[in-house]
Design a protein around this motif. Sequence first.
Motif, PDB file in Angstrom:
ATOM      1  N   ALA A 170      -0.176 -13.493  -1.302  1.00 30.97           N
ATOM      2  CA  ALA A 170       0.061 -14.133  -0.019  1.00 30.97           C
ATOM      3  C   ALA A 170       0.489 -12.913   1.269  1.00 30.97           C
ATOM      4  O   ALA A 170       0.216 -13.577   2.698  1.00 30.97           O
ATOM      5  N   GLY A 171       0.498 -11.968   1.248  1.00 30.79           N
ATOM      6  CA  GLY A 171       0.440 -10.832   2.427  1.00 30.79           C
ATOM      7  C   GLY A 171       0.262  -9.716   2.113  1.00 30.79           C
ATOM      8  O   GLY A 171       0.324  -8.813   0.554  1.00 30.79           O
ATOM      9  N   VAL A 172       0.667  -8.459   3.260  1.00 27.91           N
ATOM     10  CA  VAL A 172       0.208  -7.314   2.849  1.00 27.91           C
ATOM     11  C   VAL A 172       0.593  -6.173   3.619  1.00 27.91           C
ATOM     12  O   VAL A 172       0.457  -6.546   5.103  1.00 27.91           O
ATOM     13  N   LEU A 173       1.588  -5.386   3.545  1.00 27.54           N
ATOM     14  CA  LEU A 173       2.118  -4.505   3.834  1.00 27.54           C
ATOM     15  C   LEU A 173       2.088  -2.997   3.722  1.00 27.54           C
ATOM     16  O   LEU A 173       1.885  -2.898   2.637  1.00 27.54           O
ATOM     17  N   THR A 174       2.370  -1.802   4.851  1.00 23.55           N
ATOM     18  CA  THR A 174       2.374  -0.595   3.801  1.00 23.55           C
ATOM     19  C   THR A 174       4.094  -0.367   4.515  1.00 23.55           C
ATOM     20  O   THR A 174       4.192  -0.799   5.899  1.00 23.55           O
ATOM     21  N   TRP A 175       4.967  -0.191   4.832  1.00 28.00           N
ATOM     22  CA  TRP A 175       5.948   1.043   4.997  1.00 28.00           C
ATOM     23  C   TRP A 175       5.667   2.609   5.676  1.00 28.00           C
ATOM     24  O   TRP A 175       6.770   4.170   5.936  1.00 28.00           O
ATOM     25  N   VAL A 230       1.130  -1.149   0.035  1.00 25.95           N
ATOM     26  CA  VAL A 230       0.201  -0.025  -0.046  1.00 25.95           C
ATOM     27  C   VAL A 230       0.769   1.221  -0.306  1.00 25.95           C
ATOM     28  O   VAL A 230       1.267   1.400   1.498  1.00 25.95           O
ATOM     29  N   ALA A 231       0.404   1.862  -1.176  1.00 23.99           N
ATOM     30  CA  ALA A 231       1.539   3.041  -0.974  1.00 23.99           C
ATOM     31  C   ALA A 231       3.185   3.172  -1.206  1.00 23.99           C
ATOM     32  O   ALA A 231       3.601   3.446   0.307  1.00 23.99           O
ATOM     33  N   PRO A 232       3.962   2.845  -2.174  1.00 24.55           N
ATOM     34  CA  PRO A 232       5.551   2.460  -1.738  1.00 24.55           C
ATOM     35  C   PRO A 232       5.782   3.631  -1.575  1.00 24.55           C
ATOM     36  O   PRO A 232       7.063   3.578  -1.151  1.00 24.55           O
ATOM     37  N   VAL A 280      -3.431   1.529   9.700  1.00 27.85           N
ATOM     38  CA  VAL A 280      -4.612   1.494  10.316  1.00 27.85           C
ATOM     39  C   VAL A 280      -5.063   1.020   9.185  1.00 27.85           C
ATOM     40  O   VAL A 280      -5.733   0.042   9.017  1.00 27.85           O
ATOM     41  N   PRO A 281      -5.314   1.654   8.286  1.00 32.43           N
ATOM     42  CA  PRO A 281      -6.214   1.481   7.124  1.00 32.43           C
ATOM     43  C   PRO A 281      -5.766   0.487   6.360  1.00 32.43           C
ATOM     44  O   PRO A 281      -5.934  -0.956   6.078  1.00 32.43           O
ATOM     45  N   THR A 282      -4.256   0.066   6.505  1.00 34.53           N
ATOM     46  CA  THR A 282      -3.234  -1.338   6.259  1.00 34.53           C
ATOM     47  C   THR A 282      -3.867  -2.673   6.698  1.00 34.53           C
ATOM     48  O   THR A 282      -3.987  -3.406   5.902  1.00 34.53           O
TER      49      THR A 282
END
Length: 496
Positions: free
Chosen positions: A157-162, A93-95, A168-170
């Motif tokens: 397989a997965g979802v993440l953000t930095w 989410v949003a690189p 919270v939205p992620t």
Amino acid sequence: MTTTAPSPFSADQALCASSLVRGLTDRLTALPTVEANVLAGHLLAPGGLATDMRRLLTAAAQHTTARHDKDHPVPLTPTAPKQTTGRPTVLIVAPGDEVYRGYCLEQVAAAYDVIAVTPQPPTWEAEHLVDHEVADPYRLDQLLAAGEALAARHTLAGVLTWNENLLVPTARLAEHLGLRTNPPAVMENCRNKHATRRLLAAHQVPSARSGRVRDLLDATILAEDIGYPIVLKPAGQAGSVGVIRVDTSEDLAAAFGFAAAGAALAGGQNSDILVEEYLDGPEISVECVTEHGRTHAVAVTRKKLGFEPYFEEVGHTVDATDPLLDDVAPIAAAAIRALGLDHGIQHVEMRLTTTGPRIIEVNGRIGGDLIGHLVRLATGLDLPRIAADLACGTNPRLEHSRLRAAGVALLYPETSGTLTHRSIDQDFASHTQWLDLVQWIGVVGDRIILPPEGDVDVARAGLFVVTGYDAAKVEERLAETARQITLAVQPTGAAA
């Protein structure tokens, strides 16, 4: 015709080998000439290490990536989804910004097929993505719809953000898609500094006295109770936005207005303001990996701050052998447990006070300002890759493959104004192996606005990264590189 055999080493192994060889060179140059010559003779004698060292250096050179000026990324024409490789697929989410987060996307894409939700059509991100959806990630309905569309085309397989503001939205997106995540409520407690303080206090984790206030009167009463100096900060912002030290009651009203303005900026989780005890002493962060509720502290980042009474970060240093790690690791782990984080990367900020280390805040993501890149240069650990592993339920490898140090200096001019010149001595830049990166942020003609009026997005002109065999050598090289750089600014209102 002579041909060169393909390197038998991976990129990581080659970089590790290069790191070891450079470290040996550094140590040889530090010895008296006679001792250095004797030792070098043994190492490079026939039948010694000469052949292997040449092979290692050749392999490292084959994997070295050329440096590029990234001031003007070229927009790419949107294309159909690329052919996937059969590797697990991770949704990012949003690189984010290429300068500070490009290495994160690159490291994840080296091990996974990556798809993304981006607020704009991809530019620099495109080479690392197999697919994307354009949506506003700050609008949950758009984020969920984009995630559903991508999930319909790929097995995720997965979802993440930095991105701190999107933690919270992620988490809500991952929950919506049935993927692994820390509960959104847990991430909300990390994002809300008031909730963090309450949980740390409840679990007796050393922190700062703190209270939420509604107005200047409340702030005045609480500040007198805590005792000056105090810190005012927005409870829901990130990146030191709106954070200010207040030394006397006479300064409180103006400082409260500064904190309130920061709390009202976009991206904040709420508009609450905190009055906190000022923690004196050096500031550090502990970079942590948490897996099934067990936290591994993998590195300590020593921080440099500037622009008092604000808390602008102007540099960071990571040393793989920093002895402080053993002392602060238990406190960082206790803070992570108190917040209920079960897995992921955590960037735990603390101050080394006269009464011991005390927590400033816990961020449930990779640290900013290229800290993850410093960790890789110093230890060999790829925090973005580890974050993807954890999001996908894969056990990451946490063994260090390097014992080095690295540092970043963030470049600020002496005054606000229009940037008229920026340069580094080209001979120095071309021939200095330990200079890992020089990245300009501002271009000539840009307005540079220093704190308190400006934040990190408009205050920095560039940055550079160096490596060394320990922190002392890194500090020496940071200073040496700074002497090779020239920044010129025409102050606002000055005659051209």
